[in-house]
Scaffold this active site. Structure first.
Site, short mmCIF file in Angstrom:
data_model
loop_
_atom_site.label_atom_id
_atom_site.label_comp_id
_atom_site.label_asym_id
_atom_site.label_seq_id
_atom_site.Cartn_x
_atom_site.Cartn_y
_atom_site.Cartn_z
N LYS A 32 0.11 13.65 -4.77
CA LYS A 32 -0.38 12.27 -5.16
C LYS A 32 -1.89 12.30 -4.57
CE LYS A 32 0.12 8.98 -1.54
NZ LYS A 32 -1.13 8.52 -1.24
N ASP A 59 -3.23 7.23 -6.89
CA ASP A 59 -2.66 6.26 -5.99
C ASP A 59 -3.88 5.22 -5.77
OD1 ASP A 59 -1.41 4.56 -4.27
OD2 ASP A 59 -1.72 6.12 -2.33
N LYS A 61 -3.95 1.83 -6.50
CA LYS A 61 -3.46 0.51 -6.03
C LYS A 61 -4.39 -0.75 -6.66
CE LYS A 61 -1.20 1.89 -1.67
NZ LYS A 61 -1.79 3.29 -1.41
N ASP A 64 -6.64 -6.83 -9.32
CA ASP A 64 -8.03 -7.54 -9.77
C ASP A 64 -7.63 -8.42 -10.89
OD1 ASP A 64 -10.69 -8.21 -10.67
OD2 ASP A 64 -11.53 -6.30 -9.96
N THR A 68 -9.67 -7.11 -16.18
CA THR A 68 -10.25 -5.88 -15.62
C THR A 68 -9.48 -4.59 -15.23
OG1 THR A 68 -11.93 -7.46 -14.56
CG2 THR A 68 -11.66 -5.24 -13.68
N THR A 119 3.50 -0.93 3.85
CA THR A 119 4.10 -0.94 5.26
C THR A 119 3.44 -1.21 6.44
OG1 THR A 119 3.77 1.50 4.93
CG2 THR A 119 5.83 0.59 4.15
N ARG A 211 1.55 14.39 5.93
CA ARG A 211 1.65 15.48 7.16
C ARG A 211 2.67 16.47 7.49
NH1 ARG A 211 -0.65 10.36 10.29
NH2 ARG A 211 0.86 9.52 8.57
O1 C5P Z 1 1.33 11.77 6.07
P1 C5P Z 1 2.32 10.90 5.43
O2 C5P Z 1 3.53 11.88 4.97
O3 C5P Z 1 2.56 9.97 6.55
O4 C5P Z 1 1.69 10.51 4.18
C1 C5P Z 1 2.33 9.25 3.43
C2 C5P Z 1 1.39 8.93 2.17
O5 C5P Z 1 1.91 8.08 1.77
C3 C5P Z 1 -0.09 8.72 2.64
O6 C5P Z 1 -0.76 9.01 1.67
C4 C5P Z 1 -0.02 7.11 2.62
O7 C5P Z 1 -1.01 6.49 2.58
C5 C5P Z 1 1.14 6.73 1.74
N1 C5P Z 1 1.80 5.62 1.85
C6 C5P Z 1 2.53 5.29 2.95
N2 C5P Z 1 3.21 4.11 3.08
C7 C5P Z 1 3.03 3.04 1.95
C8 C5P Z 1 2.31 3.31 0.77
C9 C5P Z 1 1.65 4.71 0.72
O8 C5P Z 1 2.61 5.85 3.81
N3 C5P Z 1 3.70 1.83 1.93
#
Ligand code: C5P
Length: 232
Positions: A32, A59, A61, A64, A68, A119, A211
């Site tokens: 991603k 990603d 998102k 608009d 567009t 979230t 992470r």
């Molecule tokens: O490091 P971690 O596992 O928390 O990363 C989760 C990824 O998913 C990040 O790129 C975060 O921006 C993305 N994300 C999220 N919750 C969402 C949508 C996207 O954690 N509702």
């Protein structure tokens, strides 16, 4: 539809992301790529990573006016990405325009999924600031249904919402779920989390893991463990 682990490559430069990918040798995880890297390095980084053999969920998102978004999706479809997304809050008309823009001249298109409610948005904020008066769950399910009716392939949601989304929109409607952690690891800033195996049990089609892999001492082992736990 193949299930898979998608690594959230939340890096801000080409150097960092390529250094990370080099660790995987011949293995080519689904990745991603978010706004941070895309805005820092431009569309070229997508093609460069694609040329290395990875599938890419871009990603960005989009949200608009329909015209567009349609034109922007048409540009993104040339990048040979595998998955992209929009905000369902942009309305069904915008989502339909996004799908139209995404279809390539040869009739193929990347998967397109919708963000329902982020979230980071609590039910209280959604109701008080955004004046959406329904419950968070009802809003998520309603937006998912709008996405399905607009021709989208699925939604991004919490693994804990996967079952309900599938029950509401059908088993074929994809759920792509972040918020995944190994049983013993830190939750970082994620609140509603689950393990790869449980996410599978809840019906997630794709888990997005950042992470726990990118910050691991051995990212390749962490990725393999995710695959084993998620795909069984
Ligand atoms: O490091 P971690 O596992 O928390 O990363 C989760 C990824 O998913 C990040 O790129 C975060 O921006 C993305 N994300 C999220 N919750 C969402 C949508 C996207 O954690 N509702």
């Amino acid at each position: 539809m193949a299930s898979d682990v998608i690594i959230a490559c939340d890096f801000s430069s080409r150097r960092e992301v390529l250094e990370f990918l080099d660790k995987f040798g011949p293995q080519k995880p689904f990745l991603k790529i978010g706004m941070e890297l895309f805005y820092a390095e431009g569309p070229e980084i997508i093609q460069e990573i694609k040329n290395r053999g990875h599938k890419i969920f871009l990603d960005l998102k989009l949200h608009d006016i329909p015209n567009t978004v349609k034109k922007a999706m048409s540009v993104l479809s040339r990048l040979d990405i595998d998955m992209c997304n929009v905000h369902a809050a942009g309305t069904a008309e915008m989502m339909k325009a996004a799908v139209e823009g995404l279809v390539r001249p040869d009739g193929t298109r990347p998967l397109i999924i919708a963000v329902t409610q982020l979230t980071s948005t609590s039910e209280e904020r959604m109701q008080k600031e955004l004046l959406v008066c329904e419950s968070l769950e009802k809003t998520v399910l309603h937006y998912a249904q709008n996405a399905k009716n607009s021709g989208l392939d699925g939604v991004v949601c919490s693994p804990l919402e996967s079952e309900k989304v599938k029950a509401y929109c059908g088993a074929d409607f994809l759920t792509v779920t972040p918020g995944v952690r190994f049983a013993e690891s830190s939750s970082d800033d994620q609140v509603r989390i689950t393990t790869p195996a449980k996410a599978r049990g809840f019906g997630s089609d794709y888990i997005v893991v950042g992470r726990p892999i990118t910050a691991a001492d051995d990212p390749v082992s962490a990725y393999r463990r995710c695959i084993e736990e998620f795909l069984g």
